[in-house]
Design an enzyme around this catalytic site. Sequence first.
Site, PDB file in Angstrom:
ATOM      1  N   ASN A 192       0.960  -1.127  -0.065  1.00 22.16           N
ATOM      2  CA  ASN A 192       0.001   0.040  -0.016  1.00 22.16           C
ATOM      3  C   ASN A 192       0.943   1.335   0.070  1.00 22.16           C
ATOM      4  O   ASN A 192       1.582   1.563   1.032  1.00 22.16           O
ATOM      5  CB  ASN A 192      -0.889   0.001   1.250  1.00 22.16           C
ATOM      6  CG  ASN A 192      -1.832   1.135   1.255  1.00 22.16           C
ATOM      7  OD1 ASN A 192      -1.903   1.982   0.560  1.00 22.16           O
ATOM      8  ND2 ASN A 192      -2.209   1.512   2.565  1.00 22.16           N
TER       9      ASN A 192
ATOM     10  N   LYS B 166       0.033   4.280  -0.503  1.00 24.10           N
ATOM     11  CA  LYS B 166      -0.517   5.467   0.127  1.00 24.10           C
ATOM     12  C   LYS B 166      -0.242   6.704  -0.663  1.00 24.10           C
ATOM     13  O   LYS B 166      -0.163   6.637  -1.798  1.00 24.10           O
ATOM     14  CB  LYS B 166       0.093   5.669   1.515  1.00 24.10           C
ATOM     15  CG  LYS B 166      -0.312   4.482   2.534  1.00 24.10           C
ATOM     16  CD  LYS B 166       0.003   4.676   3.835  1.00 24.10           C
ATOM     17  CE  LYS B 166       0.181   3.390   4.790  1.00 24.10           C
ATOM     18  NZ  LYS B 166       0.046   3.447   6.287  1.00 24.10           N
TER      19      LYS B 166
ATOM     20  N   HIS C 211      -9.364   0.616   4.967  1.00 18.22           N
ATOM     21  CA  HIS C 211      -8.018   0.946   5.687  1.00 18.22           C
ATOM     22  C   HIS C 211      -8.417   1.910   6.673  1.00 18.22           C
ATOM     23  O   HIS C 211      -9.155   2.773   6.813  1.00 18.22           O
ATOM     24  CB  HIS C 211      -7.108   1.708   4.506  1.00 18.22           C
ATOM     25  CG  HIS C 211      -5.695   1.390   5.088  1.00 18.22           C
ATOM     26  ND1 HIS C 211      -5.375   2.596   6.086  1.00 18.22           N
ATOM     27  CD2 HIS C 211      -4.624   0.696   4.950  1.00 18.22           C
ATOM     28  CE1 HIS C 211      -4.039   2.327   6.331  1.00 18.22           C
ATOM     29  NE2 HIS C 211      -3.809   1.345   5.826  1.00 18.22           N
TER      30      HIS C 211
ATOM     31  N   GLU D  88      -6.762   4.212   7.864  1.00 22.23           N
ATOM     32  CA  GLU D  88      -6.736   5.729   7.380  1.00 22.23           C
ATOM     33  C   GLU D  88      -7.839   6.236   6.889  1.00 22.23           C
ATOM     34  O   GLU D  88      -8.266   7.469   7.011  1.00 22.23           O
ATOM     35  CB  GLU D  88      -5.571   5.907   6.636  1.00 22.23           C
ATOM     36  CG  GLU D  88      -4.152   5.806   7.423  1.00 22.23           C
ATOM     37  CD  GLU D  88      -3.045   5.525   6.800  1.00 22.23           C
ATOM     38  OE1 GLU D  88      -2.971   5.405   5.553  1.00 22.23           O
ATOM     39  OE2 GLU D  88      -2.064   4.609   7.535  1.00 22.23           O
TER      40      GLU D  88
ATOM     41  N   GLU E 127      -5.264  -5.291  10.462  1.00 26.39           N
ATOM     42  CA  GLU E 127      -4.252  -4.278  10.799  1.00 26.39           C
ATOM     43  C   GLU E 127      -4.448  -3.585  12.092  1.00 26.39           C
ATOM     44  O   GLU E 127      -5.272  -2.536  11.989  1.00 26.39           O
ATOM     45  CB  GLU E 127      -4.204  -3.435   9.394  1.00 26.39           C
ATOM     46  CG  GLU E 127      -3.875  -3.908   8.284  1.00 26.39           C
ATOM     47  CD  GLU E 127      -3.393  -2.788   7.311  1.00 26.39           C
ATOM     48  OE1 GLU E 127      -2.291  -2.979   6.804  1.00 26.39           O
ATOM     49  OE2 GLU E 127      -4.103  -1.906   6.901  1.00 26.39           O
TER      50      GLU E 127
ATOM     51  N   GLY F 224       2.630   2.057  10.789  1.00 23.28           N
ATOM     52  CA  GLY F 224       3.464   3.062  10.705  1.00 23.28           C
ATOM     53  C   GLY F 224       4.327   3.588  12.017  1.00 23.28           C
ATOM     54  O   GLY F 224       4.897   4.621  12.023  1.00 23.28           O
TER      55      GLY F 224
ATOM     56  N   SER G 164       3.689  -2.276  10.370  1.00 29.80           N
ATOM     57  CA  SER G 164       4.922  -2.297  10.760  1.00 29.80           C
ATOM     58  C   SER G 164       5.448  -3.906  10.486  1.00 29.80           C
ATOM     59  O   SER G 164       6.415  -4.286  10.830  1.00 29.80           O
ATOM     60  CB  SER G 164       5.195  -1.911  12.086  1.00 29.80           C
ATOM     61  OG  SER G 164       4.791  -0.667  12.323  1.00 29.80           O
TER      62      SER G 164
HETATM   63  C1  PEP Z   1      -0.672   0.028   5.995  1.00 28.79           C
HETATM   64  O1  PEP Z   1      -0.768   1.109   6.034  1.00 28.79           O
HETATM   65  O2  PEP Z   1      -1.619  -0.787   5.481  1.00 28.79           O
HETATM   66  C2  PEP Z   1       0.487  -0.571   6.961  1.00 28.79           C
HETATM   67  C3  PEP Z   1       0.413  -1.682   7.134  1.00 28.79           C
HETATM   68  O3  PEP Z   1       1.460   0.494   6.928  1.00 28.79           O
HETATM   69  P1  PEP Z   1       2.991   0.118   7.694  1.00 28.79           P
HETATM   70  O4  PEP Z   1       3.333  -1.018   7.010  1.00 28.79           O
HETATM   71  O5  PEP Z   1       3.774   1.262   7.411  1.00 28.79           O
HETATM   72  O6  PEP Z   1       2.752  -0.141   9.085  1.00 28.79           O
END
Ligand code: PEP
Length: 257
Positions: free
Chosen positions: A19, A21, A101, A103, A173, A179, A220
């Site tokens: 992803n 973003k 997601h 966000e 997630e 992040g 992460s």
């Molecule tokens: C995400 O936003 O889907 C995600 C998993 O981000 P990160 O790997 O940076 O934590």
Amino acid sequence: MVKEKLFAKMSRKKIVAGNWKMNLIAQEAIALVEAIAQLKQNNTAVELMVFPPAIYLQALKHTSLKVGAQNFHPAEKGAFTGELSLNQLKDVGASIVLIGHSERRELFLESNSFLKEKVDAAFAHKMPIIFCCGEPLSIREAGTALEFVTLQLTESLFHLSPVQMVDVTIAYEPIWAIGTGKTATVEEAEAMHKGIRAAIEAHYQSSVIADSVSILYGGSCNATNAAELFACPNVDGGLIGGAALDAASFIAIANAF
Ligand code: PEP
């Protein structure tokens, strides 16, 4: 029974999805996709897919990787300034979409009922989905993470028919891990993935359906921790944010299977 479970794990699709973003400009997006495609070589054990900013979908149309959209509006067309429809995204090469997601949920206030509309629109368009779910830190600390995630699934996904449900990919997630560099432990990830599978089984009264759904972990995940996460019996891959912006680390994650 153990044999059946092992077979289900082996036959579920393994997916590593990036992803991107709101990162990269056109040249960088093209270079990244080319580098990933080149490094991917003959790794057929896992399906790789990337979710670039939608304006670059057209430019990435001819890559050998599956390319998807991070977001869409569920309406067919109309007065939705700044939004993109599924027809428009298909037109520029999207062959899968992310839905829900965190966000989108947190920053753009997308509710479970709005996400249900997106799920229905995607199925009406025969557009495969990765449905994201996950709890904030306060819920994790309160000890009600599984109930919270189950409600997200119940209100947005569990109206699907059994035949539709087997086509869904879920990404768990935990918001506190996205992040932040703070990954869920393998025990936390496995417990939640197992809980999600149990919720599917309970709702559809079918272990076959529950065992067919690929459940990805996101938060992460990187080249260092992917192998132990992917070794969990109920973890079928990853949805990767930050580490997906570097071809070598994205491929290292895919090779962790
Ligand atoms: C995400 O936003 O889907 C995600 C998993 O981000 P990160 O790997 O940076 O934590």
